[in-house]
Structure formats: structure tokens, C-alpha cells
Design a protein around this motif. Structure first.
Motif, PDB file in Angstrom:
ATOM      1  N   LEU A  47      63.316  94.683 115.924  1.00 29.76           N
ATOM      2  CA  LEU A  47      64.322  94.912 116.962  1.00 29.76           C
ATOM      3  C   LEU A  47      64.415  96.401 117.270  1.00 29.76           C
ATOM      4  O   LEU A  47      64.446  97.233 116.359  1.00 29.76           O
ATOM      5  CB  LEU A  47      65.688  94.406 116.493  1.00 29.76           C
ATOM      6  N   TYR A 105      85.902 103.172 114.027  1.00 28.67           N
ATOM      7  CA  TYR A 105      85.988 102.314 112.845  1.00 28.67           C
ATOM      8  C   TYR A 105      84.742 101.493 112.587  1.00 28.67           C
ATOM      9  O   TYR A 105      84.459 101.138 111.446  1.00 28.67           O
ATOM     10  CB  TYR A 105      87.189 101.370 112.986  1.00 28.67           C
ATOM     11  N   HIS A 106      84.036 101.142 113.613  1.00 30.88           N
ATOM     12  CA  HIS A 106      82.863 100.307 113.421  1.00 30.88           C
ATOM     13  C   HIS A 106      82.022 100.233 114.691  1.00 30.88           C
ATOM     14  O   HIS A 106      82.427 100.700 115.754  1.00 30.88           O
ATOM     15  CB  HIS A 106      83.267  98.884 112.996  1.00 30.88           C
ATOM     16  N   ASN A 107      80.831  99.641 114.502  1.00 33.31           N
ATOM     17  CA  ASN A 107      79.907  99.413 115.606  1.00 33.31           C
ATOM     18  C   ASN A 107      79.211  98.077 115.396  1.00 33.31           C
ATOM     19  O   ASN A 107      78.864  97.745 114.258  1.00 33.31           O
ATOM     20  CB  ASN A 107      78.873 100.531 115.669  1.00 33.31           C
TER      21      ASN A 107
ATOM     22  N   SER B  32      81.155 102.138 107.665  1.00 32.24           N
ATOM     23  CA  SER B  32      81.799 101.573 108.858  1.00 32.24           C
ATOM     24  C   SER B  32      80.788 101.194 109.927  1.00 32.24           C
ATOM     25  O   SER B  32      81.082 100.390 110.811  1.00 32.24           O
ATOM     26  CB  SER B  32      82.788 102.583 109.442  1.00 32.24           C
ATOM     27  N   TYR B  33      79.612 101.797 109.825  1.00 34.93           N
ATOM     28  CA  TYR B  33      78.628 101.618 110.890  1.00 34.93           C
ATOM     29  C   TYR B  33      77.401 100.838 110.438  1.00 34.93           C
ATOM     30  O   TYR B  33      76.292 101.061 110.934  1.00 34.93           O
ATOM     31  CB  TYR B  33      78.258 102.976 111.481  1.00 34.93           C
ATOM     32  N   ALA B  35      76.008  96.930 110.146  1.00 34.16           N
ATOM     33  CA  ALA B  35      76.214  95.543 110.573  1.00 34.16           C
ATOM     34  C   ALA B  35      75.035  94.691 110.122  1.00 34.16           C
ATOM     35  O   ALA B  35      73.936  95.214 109.885  1.00 34.16           O
ATOM     36  CB  ALA B  35      76.374  95.465 112.089  1.00 34.16           C
ATOM     37  N   TYR B  37      73.008  90.835 110.943  1.00 33.74           N
ATOM     38  CA  TYR B  37      72.808  89.761 111.901  1.00 33.74           C
ATOM     39  C   TYR B  37      71.912  88.694 111.278  1.00 33.74           C
ATOM     40  O   TYR B  37      71.053  88.987 110.449  1.00 33.74           O
ATOM     41  CB  TYR B  37      72.127  90.287 113.175  1.00 33.74           C
ATOM     42  N   LEU B  47      75.887  87.991 115.095  1.00 35.70           N
ATOM     43  CA  LEU B  47      76.608  88.943 114.263  1.00 35.70           C
ATOM     44  C   LEU B  47      77.256  88.234 113.091  1.00 35.70           C
ATOM     45  O   LEU B  47      77.976  87.248 113.261  1.00 35.70           O
ATOM     46  CB  LEU B  47      77.674  89.663 115.095  1.00 35.70           C
ATOM     47  N   TYR B  50      80.270  93.302 110.147  1.00 38.55           N
ATOM     48  CA  TYR B  50      80.308  94.645 110.702  1.00 38.55           C
ATOM     49  C   TYR B  50      81.247  95.489 109.863  1.00 38.55           C
ATOM     50  O   TYR B  50      81.959  94.966 108.997  1.00 38.55           O
ATOM     51  CB  TYR B  50      80.718  94.632 112.183  1.00 38.55           C
ATOM     52  N   GLY B  51      81.223  96.787 110.096  1.00 40.77           N
ATOM     53  CA  GLY B  51      82.043  97.667 109.273  1.00 40.77           C
ATOM     54  C   GLY B  51      81.655  97.597 107.811  1.00 40.77           C
ATOM     55  O   GLY B  51      82.458  97.894 106.927  1.00 40.77           O
ATOM     56  N   TYR B  88      68.939  90.730 109.559  1.00 38.62           N
ATOM     57  CA  TYR B  88      68.681  92.121 109.907  1.00 38.62           C
ATOM     58  C   TYR B  88      69.918  92.971 109.624  1.00 38.62           C
ATOM     59  O   TYR B  88      71.041  92.563 109.924  1.00 38.62           O
ATOM     60  CB  TYR B  88      68.362  92.266 111.397  1.00 38.62           C
ATOM     61  N   GLN B  90      71.667  96.777 110.549  1.00 39.29           N
ATOM     62  CA  GLN B  90      71.657  97.690 111.706  1.00 39.29           C
ATOM     63  C   GLN B  90      72.647  98.805 111.434  1.00 39.29           C
ATOM     64  O   GLN B  90      73.693  98.587 110.824  1.00 39.29           O
ATOM     65  CB  GLN B  90      72.050  96.926 112.971  1.00 39.29           C
ATOM     66  N   TYR B  92      74.459 102.674 112.944  1.00 35.74           N
ATOM     67  CA  TYR B  92      74.740 103.646 114.007  1.00 35.74           C
ATOM     68  C   TYR B  92      74.784 105.017 113.345  1.00 35.74           C
ATOM     69  O   TYR B  92      75.406 105.206 112.300  1.00 35.74           O
ATOM     70  CB  TYR B  92      76.083 103.351 114.661  1.00 35.74           C
ATOM     71  N   PHE B 100      67.553  99.221 113.598  1.00 39.79           N
ATOM     72  CA  PHE B 100      67.591  97.961 112.869  1.00 39.79           C
ATOM     73  C   PHE B 100      66.574  98.016 111.730  1.00 39.79           C
ATOM     74  O   PHE B 100      65.541  98.677 111.835  1.00 39.79           O
ATOM     75  CB  PHE B 100      67.202  96.797 113.786  1.00 39.79           C
TER      76      PHE B 100
END
Lengths: 122, 109
Positions: A47, A105-107, B32-33, B35, B37, B47, B50-51, B88, B90, B92, B100
Motif C-alpha cells: 500500500l 490525537y490520532h490518524n 497516537s499515530y 493504525a 487494518y 480499519l 487507531y491511536g 497492515y 500504518q 503518520y 504502510f
């Protein structure tokens, strides 16, 4: 519930421009806080984040694609679009549109469209 | 660029077993960033987390996320038949903004 649907040609010739649109249902695309995102998935399943446009119009692109990429917003149609120029076989992938959420806070990306396979071939 | 590495590439387990999936970042990532999937064959990524640890709406509590710094984990406490899929992670962070991992396939032993 927000739903997204991609549309566009499934076959593009090398050196031409790949153009896709994503129609967003349920709520105006200009609603603040959303990052309207394009992601692609290669045949080998990896991805890659392509880029996004904020509901206010600011864009952020993957540096590896930046010179060929334009993402735009059409609030009258509640759509956002992707244009990728000078495509090669390496651009063959399933292209997804998604809603991105990014704050202090998040993404995450949710929901995603169904995805559309774009093949670059003559 | 923050590169995410997932291990193992494939995890072969039986229904009812516990699955532990690893996601390692090439540099520190704010939890926090992170996630996670899930993608089943022919379907769109969904999803899960997250966080770092927050389950998305409708995700059963057998899925949990943990970790910090460069090491993150997705745990499925007891595998159900519908959990066999590719997962996966991921993140930020630095340019490109989002990356990813290559995915971990959980298949039936």
C-alpha cells in the motif's frame, strides 16, 4: 455513514494521464476536519499513500509522485479527483479513495472506497 | 522516511489460537499515530485499530493494539474463522506523511 466510490478508466496508455474521481456521499465534502485521500495498492499487495486534499483545499503529496500529481476538490459534485501524468507500467495498481482523519490525537483512513484497478498498458 | 517492517510475513495458526503480529518502525513513532487494518481477499482494507490501541467502531474486543516507540503489536486473542486475512500497520510522521507496512498474512494451519 460516509460512502466513497471511485470512477475512471481502467486502462491507460503509457505516457498518458491517469484521471480518477471519488464521489462522497453523506455530507458535504467541504466539512472541516477531513483529508480526502488517494491510496494505491500494487499487484504485490503493498500500500502506498499518494496524497490528500484537505476540505479547505490544501494539498499534500507523496514526494515520489509530486511532480506528476494533482489532487483537486469539486464541491459542486461532492467529489475529489486525482490526475497522474506520464504514467508507466509501474503505476499499475488498485487505486482507493478514502477519508483521512488527522488531528492532535490520532490518524487513520476510514472509510475506503471499493477501489478501482488501473492498468497502464499499450 | 519512516519504514515499517512487519513480522512474521505469514502466520499459520488454528482457530481459537492467539495471534501476535509485530510492526517495527525505522524511527520512533508517536503511538497516537499508529493504525492497523485488516484486508480479506478481494476486499477493501478495514480499519481495526487507531491511536495505537483504540478499536474502531464495531471491532470486537478480541483485537487489541499495544506498543510504543518503534515496536507495536496487534494481538488477536482467539482467532475466529473470519479473522484469517492480511493485516497492515500504518503510521503518520515524517515525509512521506503516511506509510504502510508490507503486511502479515494470517492463514489457517
Amino acid at each position: 455513514q460516509v460512502l466513497l466510490q471511485e470512477s475512471g478508466p481502467g486502462l491507460v496508455k503509457p505516457s498518458q494521464t491517469l484521471s480518477l474521481s471519488c464521489t462522497v456521499s453523506s455530507g458535504p465534502i467541504s466539512t472541516g476536519g477531513n483529508y480526502w485521500t488517494w491510496i494505491r495498492q500494487y499487484p504485490g499487495k503493498g500500500l502506498e499513500w499518494i496524497g490528500h486534499i484537505y476540505s479547505g483545499g490544501n494539498t499534500y503529496y507523496n514526494p515520489s509522485l509530486k511532480s506528476r500529481l494533482t489532487i483537486s476538490l469539486d464541491t459542486s459534485k461532492n467529489q475529489f479527483s486525482l490526475k497522474l501524468t506520464s504514467v508507466t507500467a509501474a503505476d499499475t495498481a488498485v487505486y482507493y479513495c478514502a477519508r483521512g482523519v488527522l488531528n492532535a490525537y490520532h490518524n487513520y483512513f476510514d472509510p475506503w472506497g471499493q477501489g478501482t484497478l488501473v492498468t497502464v498498458s499499450s | 522516511e519512516t519504514v515499517l517492517t512487519q513480522s512474521p510475513g505469514t502466520l499459520s495458526l488454528s482457530p481459537g489460537e492467539r495471534a501476535t503480529l509485530s510492526c517495527r518502525a525505522s524511527q520512533s513513532v508517536d503511538r497516537s499515530y499508529i493504525a492497523w487494518y485488516q484486508q480479506k481477499p478481494g476486499q477493501t482494507p478495514r480499519l481495526l485499530i487507531y491511536g495505537g490501541f483504540i478499536r474502531a467502531t464495531g471491532i470486537p474486543d478480541r483485537f487489541s493494539g499495544s506498543g510504543s516507540g518503534t515496536d507495536f503489536t496487534l494481538t488477536i486473542s482467539r482467532l475466529e474463522p473470519e479473522d484469517f486475512a492480511v493485516y497492515y500497520c500504518q503510521q503518520y510522521g515524517s515525509s512521506p506523511l503516511f506509510t504502510f507496512g508490507p503486511g502479515t498474512k494470517v492463514d489457517i494451519k
